[in-house]
Design a protein around this motif. Structure first.
Motif, mmCIF file in Angstrom:
data_model
loop_
_atom_site.group_PDB
_atom_site.id
_atom_site.type_symbol
_atom_site.label_atom_id
_atom_site.label_comp_id
_atom_site.label_asym_id
_atom_site.label_seq_id
_atom_site.Cartn_x
_atom_site.Cartn_y
_atom_site.Cartn_z
ATOM 1 N N LYS A 75 0.940 -1.121 -0.005
ATOM 2 C CA LYS A 75 0.152 0.034 0.099
ATOM 3 C C LYS A 75 0.883 1.129 -0.028
ATOM 4 O O LYS A 75 2.114 1.284 0.496
ATOM 5 N N GLY A 76 0.522 2.164 -0.355
ATOM 6 C CA GLY A 76 1.256 3.504 -0.647
ATOM 7 C C GLY A 76 2.185 3.603 -1.498
ATOM 8 O O GLY A 76 3.393 4.201 -1.118
ATOM 9 N N TYR A 77 2.433 2.716 -2.475
ATOM 10 C CA TYR A 77 3.515 2.338 -3.221
ATOM 11 C C TYR A 77 3.759 3.763 -4.060
ATOM 12 O O TYR A 77 2.888 3.940 -5.121
ATOM 13 N N THR A 78 4.777 4.350 -4.191
ATOM 14 C CA THR A 78 5.127 5.569 -5.035
ATOM 15 C C THR A 78 5.992 5.137 -5.778
ATOM 16 O O THR A 78 7.056 4.325 -5.704
ATOM 17 N N SER A 79 5.852 5.968 -7.143
ATOM 18 C CA SER A 79 6.856 6.051 -8.350
ATOM 19 C C SER A 79 6.531 7.127 -9.040
ATOM 20 O O SER A 79 5.432 7.571 -9.311
ATOM 21 N N ASP A 80 7.814 7.644 -9.729
ATOM 22 C CA ASP A 80 7.351 8.940 -10.659
ATOM 23 C C ASP A 80 6.940 8.426 -11.792
ATOM 24 O O ASP A 80 6.457 9.009 -12.829
ATOM 25 N N LEU A 81 6.601 6.838 -12.265
ATOM 26 C CA LEU A 81 5.724 6.557 -13.311
ATOM 27 C C LEU A 81 4.427 6.805 -13.021
ATOM 28 O O LEU A 81 3.695 6.892 -13.976
ATOM 29 N N LEU A 82 4.014 6.798 -11.772
ATOM 30 C CA LEU A 82 2.689 6.823 -11.404
ATOM 31 C C LEU A 82 2.415 8.312 -10.883
ATOM 32 O O LEU A 82 3.189 9.200 -10.748
ATOM 33 N N CYS A 83 1.128 8.583 -10.975
ATOM 34 C CA CYS A 83 0.671 10.045 -10.701
ATOM 35 C C CYS A 83 0.133 9.909 -9.077
ATOM 36 O O CYS A 83 0.100 10.777 -8.336
ATOM 37 N N SER A 84 -0.249 8.766 -8.559
ATOM 38 C CA SER A 84 -0.773 8.567 -7.239
ATOM 39 C C SER A 84 -0.140 7.294 -6.683
ATOM 40 O O SER A 84 0.155 6.442 -7.358
ATOM 41 N N PRO A 85 -0.091 7.045 -5.435
ATOM 42 C CA PRO A 85 0.217 5.753 -4.723
ATOM 43 C C PRO A 85 -0.574 4.632 -5.131
ATOM 44 O O PRO A 85 -1.766 4.721 -5.434
ATOM 45 N N TRP A 86 0.183 3.328 -5.179
ATOM 46 C CA TRP A 86 -0.684 2.268 -5.767
ATOM 47 C C TRP A 86 -0.436 1.181 -4.443
ATOM 48 O O TRP A 86 0.046 1.362 -3.623
ATOM 49 N N TYR A 87 -1.334 0.363 -4.484
ATOM 50 C CA TYR A 87 -1.774 -0.519 -3.431
ATOM 51 C C TYR A 87 -2.505 -1.847 -3.915
ATOM 52 O O TYR A 87 -3.145 -1.826 -5.155
ATOM 53 N N PHE A 88 -2.545 -2.678 -3.166
ATOM 54 C CA PHE A 88 -3.191 -4.197 -3.367
ATOM 55 C C PHE A 88 -4.272 -4.046 -2.492
ATOM 56 O O PHE A 88 -5.326 -3.834 -2.876
ATOM 57 N N GLY A 89 -4.141 -4.803 -1.452
ATOM 58 C CA GLY A 89 -5.149 -4.862 -0.393
ATOM 59 C C GLY A 89 -6.057 -5.906 -0.546
ATOM 60 O O GLY A 89 -6.097 -6.321 -1.837
ATOM 61 N N VAL A 90 -6.892 -6.325 0.483
ATOM 62 C CA VAL A 90 -7.884 -7.365 0.477
ATOM 63 C C VAL A 90 -9.183 -6.652 -0.042
ATOM 64 O O VAL A 90 -9.659 -5.725 0.873
ATOM 65 N N ALA A 91 -9.771 -7.032 -1.219
ATOM 66 C CA ALA A 91 -10.994 -6.376 -1.559
ATOM 67 C C ALA A 91 -11.443 -7.209 -2.676
ATOM 68 O O ALA A 91 -10.881 -8.154 -3.365
ATOM 69 N N ASP A 92 -12.671 -7.029 -3.067
ATOM 70 C CA ASP A 92 -13.321 -7.571 -4.242
ATOM 71 C C ASP A 92 -13.185 -6.909 -5.251
ATOM 72 O O ASP A 92 -13.475 -7.326 -6.524
ATOM 73 N N GLU A 93 -12.601 -5.733 -5.462
ATOM 74 C CA GLU A 93 -12.283 -4.922 -6.786
ATOM 75 C C GLU A 93 -10.868 -4.016 -6.215
ATOM 76 O O GLU A 93 -10.845 -3.755 -5.355
ATOM 77 N N HIS A 94 -10.223 -3.666 -7.431
ATOM 78 C CA HIS A 94 -9.023 -3.361 -7.149
ATOM 79 C C HIS A 94 -8.878 -2.286 -8.605
ATOM 80 O O HIS A 94 -8.779 -2.841 -9.686
ATOM 81 N N HIS A 95 -8.620 -1.087 -8.157
ATOM 82 C CA HIS A 95 -8.566 0.068 -9.159
ATOM 83 C C HIS A 95 -7.707 1.362 -8.560
ATOM 84 O O HIS A 95 -8.124 2.154 -8.406
ATOM 85 N N ALA A 96 -6.465 0.998 -8.468
ATOM 86 C CA ALA A 96 -5.829 2.001 -7.409
ATOM 87 C C ALA A 96 -5.375 3.175 -8.426
ATOM 88 O O ALA A 96 -5.257 4.308 -7.952
ATOM 89 N N ASN A 97 -4.917 2.859 -9.646
ATOM 90 C CA ASN A 97 -4.618 3.922 -10.529
ATOM 91 C C ASN A 97 -5.860 4.492 -11.196
ATOM 92 O O ASN A 97 -6.313 4.087 -12.220
ATOM 93 N N HIS A 98 -6.010 5.793 -10.630
ATOM 94 C CA HIS A 98 -7.260 6.454 -11.307
ATOM 95 C C HIS A 98 -6.962 8.178 -11.551
ATOM 96 O O HIS A 98 -7.677 8.819 -11.282
ATOM 97 N N ALA A 99 -5.626 8.170 -11.408
ATOM 98 C CA ALA A 99 -4.966 9.946 -11.989
ATOM 99 C C ALA A 99 -4.104 9.605 -13.014
ATOM 100 O O ALA A 99 -3.048 8.692 -12.871
ATOM 101 N N THR A 100 -4.069 10.256 -14.067
ATOM 102 C CA THR A 100 -3.596 10.173 -15.293
ATOM 103 C C THR A 100 -3.219 11.386 -15.756
ATOM 104 O O THR A 100 -3.486 12.431 -15.240
ATOM 105 N N ARG A 101 -2.400 11.438 -17.049
ATOM 106 C CA ARG A 101 -2.081 12.452 -17.675
ATOM 107 C C ARG A 101 -2.693 12.715 -19.095
ATOM 108 O O ARG A 101 -2.991 11.801 -19.801
ATOM 109 N N MET A 102 -2.401 14.001 -19.758
ATOM 110 C CA MET A 102 -2.751 14.054 -21.057
ATOM 111 C C MET A 102 -1.548 14.717 -21.753
ATOM 112 O O MET A 102 -0.638 15.469 -21.250
#
Length: 553
Positions: A488-515
């Protein structure tokens, strides 16, 4: 085809074995001197001049049905020769053996059914040194073709499994399947294993995971959900497979997730395309997905005051194109945008002139194409043919964000806009620079450097970073799964926001992008990182805050 080649090979081997048995009981040169039955009558053939290469001549005769330099006999003569040869083989299996064990010379002989007889007596220079019967040119040719067809029948690529070590080998390895037919967007998806492999090769060269090298393999589902289920079941049953990394698929996340869930196996997916990839308990994509990508385009034009009327184009595919179109429709309704077109075309469509006519008639303020890059390029070519660009800003989802796309579509589309789910390929940053350097060192020069490549590299990096704190001696499926779920809270300059996995029935951590937009044939940044609003993501956003998933543990 494989069974046919196998029968040909078996039949040929039996024939050669029979000729060899006869040859062992007789003098080979004596048999070459005999005219033999089934000989084409004189006058129908004129022998070639000069020496004859035995191997080349025999293979040419077998495959083409004739010999260079020989006049083709009449059909009647050829049929008679073939029939005579069949009778002679019944009573004398070896009219003239091609090779004999222990013989220093072997005669060059075109069997009668291949239009002619050449003997050692008439062409002594055509006989060459004897060779092993296993090296018979036709046998080798058939075996090679049989192997090729078997490889094609069992070829696999795109669902990627990872073993943290290989007990008997001292290094990691990747078994790469070669692509067969290319489906929609499949070329881009096949990039991911190359970049993930490049990262794992780099890790192995630097000592692996605390001394444990990584073994990386992948299989191809060929855009077939049935094969996806088979591959997933195989990986789930193989206890040496501890995780899946860098998956990419247009189909099959739903059926694959069922198998992974039963086996306690988890996947850090590089690129998820259909809705099911983002609504699975054991699959967490690194990318944002086509729906988020398309919604960012809509919201970008809205911020620019160019979305009063909007037109959307996509694929009529269940769980993908309809999912994207539904998101655009819901957001447009909430934002008060007049959606003058939300067209889904058949993936097999090749004539886009009627679609372009619809766009011209609707006269939107802006539009988005949520199709793979090859289809988008075809739509743009049709639009250019009708000079339909006008003052409309045209845009595409992240599938078009490719360094070569600007030059492919031409100068007419200067200013074309695309979404980028990860950092621009020219971005300056620690992970961005490491990705380019790693690809240069460990990947082929022609391996694409695009968003798909970034996603595969980043998925592999997240996996390795999650396992580095662990004791290498304890690595198995259970410990690896726990480590991945704890990311959780995994950061990288390739990403716009922190990425995570976690226990859940759905996963959509990346919802910030560029144009980005095309200038002089190359993409440049148009808008920096922006959170993308999706009416259906309220539950995910709430869980991020309540469980602290955006903060590193």
């Amino acid at each position: 085809m494989v069974r046919t080649l196998a029968r040909h090979l078996q039949r040929h081997e039996r024939a050669v074995d029979r000729r060899l048995e006869v040859g062992e009981r007789s003098d080979p040169l004596e048999r070459c001197d005999r005219p033999g039955r089934g000989r084409v009558r004189e006058g129908h053939l004129s022998p070639p001049e000069g020496p004859i290469d035995s191997d080349v001549t025999e293979v040419t005769a077998i495959l083409a049905g004739t010999r260079p330099g020989l006049a083709r006999p009449s059909i009647t003569a050829h049929r008679r020769a073939r029939n005579d040869n069949r009778r002679s083989r019944r009573c004398n299996p070896a009219v003239c053996p091609l090779r004999f064990p222990g013989a220093g010379r072997a005669c060059v002989h075109a069997r009668p059914r291949y239009e002619g007889v050449l003997t050692d007596e008439s062409h002594p220079q055509g006989c060459g040194p004897a060779r092993r019967r296993d090296a018979h040119p036709l046998r080798l040719r058939l075996r090679d073709r049989l192997r090729q067809h078997r490889r094609r029948a069992g070829r696999q690529g795109r669902r990627h499994r990872v073993r943290p070590w290989h007990r008997r080998e001292g290094h990691g390895r990747a078994d790469q399947g070669r692509g067969g037919r290319h489906g929609v967007g499949r070329r881009g998806l096949l990039v991911l294993p190359k970049s993930a492999k490049a990262y794992f090769d780099c890790v192995n060269d630097n000592g692996g995971i605390n001394g444990r090298p990584i073994q990386f393999e992948f299989g191809d589902d060929a855009l077939d959900p049935t094969k996806t289920a088979q591959l997933a079941a195989g990986y789930a049953a193989d206890t040496d497979v501890v995780a899946l990394v860098g998956d990419a698929t247009f189909v099959g996340c739903d059926v694959a997730n069922v198998e992974y869930a039963k086996a306690g196996l988890y996947s850090i997916t590089g690129v998820g395309v259909p809705q099911a990839c983002f609504e699975s308990s054991n699959i967490a994509p690194v990318n944002a997905g086509p729906r988020t990508s398309a919604l960012h385009v809509v919201q970008y034009f809205e911020r620019q005051g160019q979305a009063d009327t909007f037109f959307a184009i996509g694929l009529n595919t269940r769980g993908n194109g309809d999912w994207v179109a539904d998101g655009i429709a819901k957001y447009a309704k909430e934002a008060g945008i007049d959606l003058v077109g939300n067209v889904l075309s058949d993936p097999a469509e090749s004539n886009f002139l009627p679609l372009v006519s619809q766009v011209k008639q609707a006269a939107p303020a802006s539009l988005v194409i949520a199709d793979p890059a090859p289809i988008t390029a075809s739509i743009l070519a049709a639009a250019e043919q009708q000079d339909a660009k006008g003052d409309i800003p045209w845009a595409c989802t992240a599938s078009c964000y490719d360094a070569q796309f600007g030059t492919q579509i031409g100068d007419y589309w200067e200013g074309f806009v695309a979404n980028s789910e990860l950092a621009l390929v020219t971005a300056d940053g620690k992970d961005s620079n490491a990705w380019r350097a790693g690809m240069d060192q460990y990947a082929a020069p022609d391996a694409p450097r695009d968003t798909f490549s970034q996603a595969g590299w980043l998925a592999a990096k997240i996996f390795v970073d999650a396992l580095l704190p662990l004791d290498a001696d304890t690595l198995d499926r259970t410990t690896v799964s726990d480590a991945l779920l704890g990311v959780k809270g995994y950061t990288s300059d390739l990403l716009c926001s922190p990425w995570y996995f976690g226990v859940a029935d759905e996963h959509h951590a990346n919802h910030a992008t560029r144009m980005a937009k095309i200038e002089n044939g190359q993409y440049v940044e148009l808008e920096g990182c922006q959170d993308v609003a999706d009416p259906d993501m309220a539950g995910i956003l709430e869980r991020e805050q309540s469980e602290g998933l955006l903060v590193a543990g």
